[in-house]
Design an enzyme around this catalytic site. Structure first.
Site, PDB file in Angstrom:
ATOM      1  N   ASP A   1      41.884  51.883  27.347  1.00  0.00           N
ATOM      2  CA  ASP A   1      42.308  50.369  27.642  1.00  0.00           C
ATOM      3  C   ASP A   1      42.424  49.405  26.516  1.00  0.00           C
ATOM      4  O   ASP A   1      41.635  48.021  27.141  1.00  0.00           O
ATOM      5  CB  ASP A   1      41.373  49.805  29.796  1.00  0.00           C
ATOM      6  CG  ASP A   1      41.843  48.593  29.843  1.00  0.00           C
ATOM      7  OD1 ASP A   1      43.473  48.342  29.617  1.00  0.00           O
ATOM      8  OD2 ASP A   1      41.245  48.228  30.594  1.00  0.00           O
TER       9      ASP A   1
ATOM     10  N   ASP B   1      38.981  37.921  33.655  1.00  0.00           N
ATOM     11  CA  ASP B   1      38.541  38.089  32.660  1.00  0.00           C
ATOM     12  C   ASP B   1      39.177  39.294  31.494  1.00  0.00           C
ATOM     13  O   ASP B   1      38.742  39.130  29.953  1.00  0.00           O
ATOM     14  CB  ASP B   1      36.686  38.022  32.492  1.00  0.00           C
ATOM     15  CG  ASP B   1      36.674  36.696  32.442  1.00  0.00           C
ATOM     16  OD1 ASP B   1      36.380  35.583  32.388  1.00  0.00           O
ATOM     17  OD2 ASP B   1      35.674  36.745  33.436  1.00  0.00           O
ATOM     18  N   SER B   2      39.291  40.011  31.774  1.00  0.00           N
ATOM     19  CA  SER B   2      40.197  41.051  31.542  1.00  0.00           C
ATOM     20  C   SER B   2      40.979  40.740  30.607  1.00  0.00           C
ATOM     21  O   SER B   2      41.768  40.373  29.898  1.00  0.00           O
ATOM     22  CB  SER B   2      40.710  42.157  32.958  1.00  0.00           C
ATOM     23  OG  SER B   2      40.144  42.785  33.573  1.00  0.00           O
TER      24      SER B   2
END
Length: 261
Positions: free
Chosen positions: A124, A215-216
């Site tokens: 990710d 917050d990703s």
């Protein structure tokens, strides 16, 4: 409770509704600490000049990012894919989202890890090549020789502009919190899909301090070295459910090929 990923599916729904889906915070710790980026507090952008955030075409902040070169930022792949590249902006050097300081740049190119499918399956991470240079000190990326930075118990700082509790109100200013790195065995026990090659966990056994929705894509730092990217987790700051971050050192070569370091 089903796993609540700090990711694009929920963000996309919020964006379509015209709402900001922003980084959140967690429950207050004992001692009266206010629950900002879950268990943290406001920090200065001057101390963390590499901290940045993503906005959509309406100027709504929905994810975090980190400057790694004058014309490049890292974020989570699920953040980079949440909106069209032409509608994606990176804001750097701005303490308060309500202000007008700092620099906003567009994105001319997006690279995502080739094996990325969803946050809980790993990989990710994304590189955003900016259409203009930003005049702020970049974070140093952890590389393959930085294994000691990932030792369990190492204290790291997570940064973001997210919600102040799980599903709660949004933060306006940059927040930070200290979290200890968690060993791979413990993290695998908390999450069956945990992959130690591409992920690292951080948080307290009792919870109370964590990143959260929005917050990703933001940074997990040890000193001025970037070791992780906020990726996913179950809820925010829950006991026994540490935050899961992309392990930056595993992607150092891939990122370097897409960034002029």
């Amino acid at each position: 409770m089903s796993t609540k990923l700090r990711r694009a599916a929920a963000m996309a729904a919020a964006l379509l509704a015209g709402a900001m889906f922003v980084p959140a915070a967690s429950a207050a710790q004992s001692g009266g600490t206010q629950p900002y980026i879950v268990g943290g507090g406001e920090v200065s952008i001057a101390d963390h000049p590499y901290a940045a955030y993503l906005v959509d075409r309406r100027g709504n902040q929905f994810c975090g990012a980190v400057i790694v070169a004058p014309d490049a930022a890292l974020t989570a792949a699920h953040c980079a894919l949440a909106v069209r590249r032409s509608e994606l902006g990176v804001v750097a050097g701005r303490q308060d989202k309500r202000g007008s300081g700092g620099t906003e740049a567009g994105v001319r190119r997006v690279w995502t890890a080739p094996d990325y499918e969803e946050p809980s399956s790993g990989n990710d991470i994304a590189v955003l090549s900016l259409d203009d240079q930003v005049p702020y000190r970049a974070a140093r990326m952890a590389g393959t020789d930085d294994r000691s930075l990932y030792a369990p118990g190492t204290m790291a700082t997570v940064l973001g502009w997210g919600r102040t509790s799980d599903g709660g109100p949004k933060a306006d200013s940059l927040r930070g919190a200290q979290v200890p790195l968690v060993d791979d065995k413990t993290c695998a026990g908390a999450y069956g899909s945990y992959d130690p090659r591409t992920m690292v966990c951080a948080g307290y056994p009792e919870g109370g301090v964590d990143a959260c929705q929005g917050d990703s894509g933001g940074p997990l730092m040890v000193g001025d070295t970037l070791i992780g990217i906020v990726s996913w987790g179950q809820g925010c700051a829950e006991a026994g459910k540490p935050g899961v971050y992309t392990r930056v050192s595993s992607f150092f070569e891939d990122v370097s090929r897409n960034v002029e370091m």
